[in-house]
Design an enzyme around this catalytic site. Structure first.
Site, PDB file in Angstrom:
ATOM      1  N   HIS A 158      38.416 -45.989   3.993  1.00  0.00           N
ATOM      2  CA  HIS A 158      38.474 -47.104   5.085  1.00  0.00           C
ATOM      3  C   HIS A 158      39.522 -48.241   4.192  1.00  0.00           C
ATOM      4  O   HIS A 158      39.444 -48.538   3.158  1.00  0.00           O
ATOM      5  CB  HIS A 158      37.070 -47.786   4.840  1.00  0.00           C
ATOM      6  CG  HIS A 158      36.971 -49.148   5.507  1.00  0.00           C
ATOM      7  ND1 HIS A 158      36.995 -49.406   6.988  1.00  0.00           N
ATOM      8  CD2 HIS A 158      37.019 -50.379   5.185  1.00  0.00           C
ATOM      9  CE1 HIS A 158      37.171 -50.573   7.401  1.00  0.00           C
ATOM     10  NE2 HIS A 158      37.085 -51.220   6.265  1.00  0.00           N
ATOM     11  N   ASP A 175      25.567 -55.495  13.331  1.00  0.00           N
ATOM     12  CA  ASP A 175      26.889 -55.906  12.726  1.00  0.00           C
ATOM     13  C   ASP A 175      27.750 -56.659  13.888  1.00  0.00           C
ATOM     14  O   ASP A 175      28.271 -57.809  13.783  1.00  0.00           O
ATOM     15  CB  ASP A 175      27.837 -54.723  12.293  1.00  0.00           C
ATOM     16  CG  ASP A 175      29.116 -55.386  11.880  1.00  0.00           C
ATOM     17  OD1 ASP A 175      29.086 -56.173  10.800  1.00  0.00           O
ATOM     18  OD2 ASP A 175      30.227 -55.019  12.207  1.00  0.00           O
ATOM     19  N   ARG A 204      28.934 -64.914  12.255  1.00  0.00           N
ATOM     20  CA  ARG A 204      29.884 -65.308  11.180  1.00  0.00           C
ATOM     21  C   ARG A 204      31.229 -66.014  11.412  1.00  0.00           C
ATOM     22  O   ARG A 204      31.517 -66.893  10.829  1.00  0.00           O
ATOM     23  CB  ARG A 204      30.255 -64.147  10.244  1.00  0.00           C
ATOM     24  CG  ARG A 204      28.753 -63.480   9.527  1.00  0.00           C
ATOM     25  CD  ARG A 204      29.005 -62.044   8.917  1.00  0.00           C
ATOM     26  NE  ARG A 204      30.263 -61.965   8.190  1.00  0.00           N
ATOM     27  CZ  ARG A 204      31.053 -61.102   7.739  1.00  0.00           C
ATOM     28  NH1 ARG A 204      30.320 -60.104   8.435  1.00  0.00           N
ATOM     29  NH2 ARG A 204      31.863 -60.896   6.971  1.00  0.00           N
ATOM     30  N   SER A 262      28.764 -55.272   6.079  1.00  0.00           N
ATOM     31  CA  SER A 262      29.419 -54.872   7.623  1.00  0.00           C
ATOM     32  C   SER A 262      30.171 -53.456   7.261  1.00  0.00           C
ATOM     33  O   SER A 262      30.061 -52.795   8.300  1.00  0.00           O
ATOM     34  CB  SER A 262      30.261 -56.281   7.876  1.00  0.00           C
ATOM     35  OG  SER A 262      30.920 -55.793   8.887  1.00  0.00           O
ATOM     36  N   LYS A 314      28.735 -49.446   8.707  1.00  0.00           N
ATOM     37  CA  LYS A 314      29.596 -48.713   9.630  1.00  0.00           C
ATOM     38  C   LYS A 314      30.046 -47.543   9.275  1.00  0.00           C
ATOM     39  O   LYS A 314      30.063 -46.325   9.557  1.00  0.00           O
ATOM     40  CB  LYS A 314      30.683 -49.660  10.398  1.00  0.00           C
ATOM     41  CG  LYS A 314      30.104 -50.637  11.154  1.00  0.00           C
ATOM     42  CD  LYS A 314      31.272 -51.750  11.582  1.00  0.00           C
ATOM     43  CE  LYS A 314      31.828 -52.449  10.585  1.00  0.00           C
ATOM     44  NZ  LYS A 314      32.721 -53.789  10.981  1.00  0.00           N
TER      45      LYS A 314
HETATM   46  N1  URA Z   1      35.660 -55.925   8.202  1.00  0.00           N
HETATM   47  C1  URA Z   1      34.536 -55.469   8.661  1.00  0.00           C
HETATM   48  O1  URA Z   1      34.268 -54.548   9.356  1.00  0.00           O
HETATM   49  N2  URA Z   1      33.574 -56.586   8.453  1.00  0.00           N
HETATM   50  C2  URA Z   1      33.589 -57.534   7.836  1.00  0.00           C
HETATM   51  O2  URA Z   1      32.864 -58.275   7.565  1.00  0.00           O
HETATM   52  C3  URA Z   1      35.097 -57.855   7.533  1.00  0.00           C
HETATM   53  C4  URA Z   1      36.119 -57.157   7.740  1.00  0.00           C
END
Ligand code: URA
Length: 442
Positions: free
Chosen positions: A87, A166, A173, A188, A192
């Site tokens: 990632h 999320d 947010r 977050s 995922k």
């Molecule tokens: N990328 C994400 O998936 N979540 C965040 O909070 C910031 C960047």
């Protein structure tokens, strides 16, 4: 239990336990706690932070708010793992995922890759893939597993039922000034990534003008949080902290980045690709070590190099295009030719050694149609920028610096203006920070 007590506890710097986090977020996802209470709680987390234990609990609660893709439990002779993903926290010209997945798959590690879309100045792997006519990223879990079994990797977008918490929290947010919080970002991203079923994860945490974290200490803190939390949750994980002050590679755009990925997989010797290749192999080596296929990163880099030299990685890349609905021969035929008809050239204003600011190039990309400001905006597959000279190169006044391709004629002038401002001129070669600043693992 009452939401207000949980808010007050966090506001006072207390450590929340799993039950409290579960109560607050569970009630929120079910619509039983209003936005204004979760907003207050987010601000309390933003100001007070979270311990690793709290961040882990938040990640798990978010993960359990929706479906997960099961790979373990569905093994077959073809779908056997190890399953390792990468990632990136996002950048400009960062197409690493595209060549990386087939390279690592060619070395025997299977890659379940769930990616995102362009937003703001940063690009998105899904938009790049969708520049391939017919390519489908909305796979069912069965299609995802079948793709990994067939080619060693598959690429899909996040579905609506994966980590729904999320989606809700991120939207809140965004409008409450609580995006830049290390524990909230960690939960977050990790929720995922864990939902996609990998055994191990490698993070590319970027710092610099084109990155989410602008400073090295900020990127180090995020890397530390991602690695500690994922490790505490039983995942094998490592992170590289890498430079995103200038764009990665020489091509920025959706199809243009597919094209540059093909160049990497063809083993092109062009020095403009050196950093892209170095980062791809470095991340690939981390994945091979975590997957148990290489004893150390040096051996991992060597394996990545061989996967390209043998043609095996390119073969898997093309096989994946066919499996997911595209035409590999068409793509190979389009490389070097497929460009938007709306084009212009940026020339050097003066003599000097140049720097190219990633953030400004990314913003110009949004104007051209490469990226988007709002998730619902469309992108243009053939828009983008080709850097004819890169960071540190000497140029003479009037030299062509960038080919610029837009979604229409009207966007070219403002984008060219912004791109002109992205270029700095220096009398002596500018000092270059290393591409890979550091590495984190527990
Ligand atoms: N990328 C994400 O998936 N979540 C965040 O909070 C910031 C960047």
């Amino acid at each position: 239990m009452r939401a207000v007590d949980i808010i007050v506890k966090k506001r006072s710097g207390g450590e929340l336990d799993r039950r409290e986090i579960e109560f607050l977020l569970g009630s929120y996802v079910r619509g039983e706690v209003p936005d204004y209470q979760v907003s207050a709680w987010l601000m309390a987390v933003f100001l007070q932070g979270m311990t690793i234990r709290e961040t882990g609990a938040l990640t798990e609660v978010m993960l359990k708010s929706g479906a997960v893709i099961l790979l373990r439990g569905h093994e077959s002779p073809e779908l056997r793992g190890p399953f390792v993903d990468k990632h990136s926290t996002g950048g400009v010209g960062d197409k690493v995922s595209l060549p990386l997945a087939p390279i690592v798959a060619a070395c025997g590690v299977q890659v379940p890759m769930m990616s995102g879309r362009a937003l703001g100045h940063t690009g998105g792997t899904l938009d790049k893939l969708e520049s391939i006519a017919g390519y489908r990223v909305n796979l069912s879990p069965e299609e995802f597993r079948a793709g990994i079994a067939a080619n060693g990797f598959a690429m899909m977008g996040q579905t609506r039922d994966i980590v729904p918490a999320d989606r809700l929290l991120y939207a809140l947010r965004d409008v409450t000034g609580t995006v830049e919080s290390i524990p909230l970002i960690t939960a977050s991203i990790l929720s995922k990534k864990i939902a996609e079923g990998s055994d191990a994860l490698v993070f590319d945490v970027k710092y610099g003008t084109g990155a989410f974290m602008k400073t090295i200490p900020g990127a180090e803190a995020l890397a530390e949080s991602l690695v500690s939390t994922a490790t505490a949750m039983g995942k094998k994980v490592s992170a590289l902290i890498t430079n995103m002050n200038s764009p990665l590679g020489r091509k920025i755009g959706n199809f243009l980045e597919i094209e540059e990925s093909v160049e990497i997989l063809h083993g092109a010797a062009d020095s403009g690709l050196d950093e892209l290749r170095e980062l791809t192999f470095a991340l690939g080596a981390e994945m091979l070590v975590l997957g148990g296929k290489a004893v150390d990163v040096d051996e991992g880099v060597e394996q990545c190099r061989r996967a390209v030299a043998s043609g095996k990685a390119l073969e898997l890349f093309l096989a994946n295009i066919r499996t997911q609905g595209g035409d590999p021969d068409k793509i190979l035929g389009e490389c070097g030719k497929r460009r938007s008809p709306h084009r212009t050239l940026l020339k050097a204003r003066q003599d000097g050694y140049i720097t190219v600011d990633a953030y400004r190039v990314g913003l110009a990309g949004v104007t051209l149609g490469v990226g988007r400001n709002r998730t619902e905006d469309a992108v243009c597959a053939d828009a983008g920028v080709i850097l004819l000279a890169g960071e540190g190169d000497p140029v003479r006044r009037g030299d062509a610096l960038m080919e610029i391709y837009g979604k229409d004629q009207g966007c070219l002038a403002p984008a060219a203006e912004a791109l002109g401002q992205a270029v700095g001129y220096h009398q002596t070669p500018p000092a270059r920070a290393p591409l890979i600043y550091g590495r984190k693992q527990i």
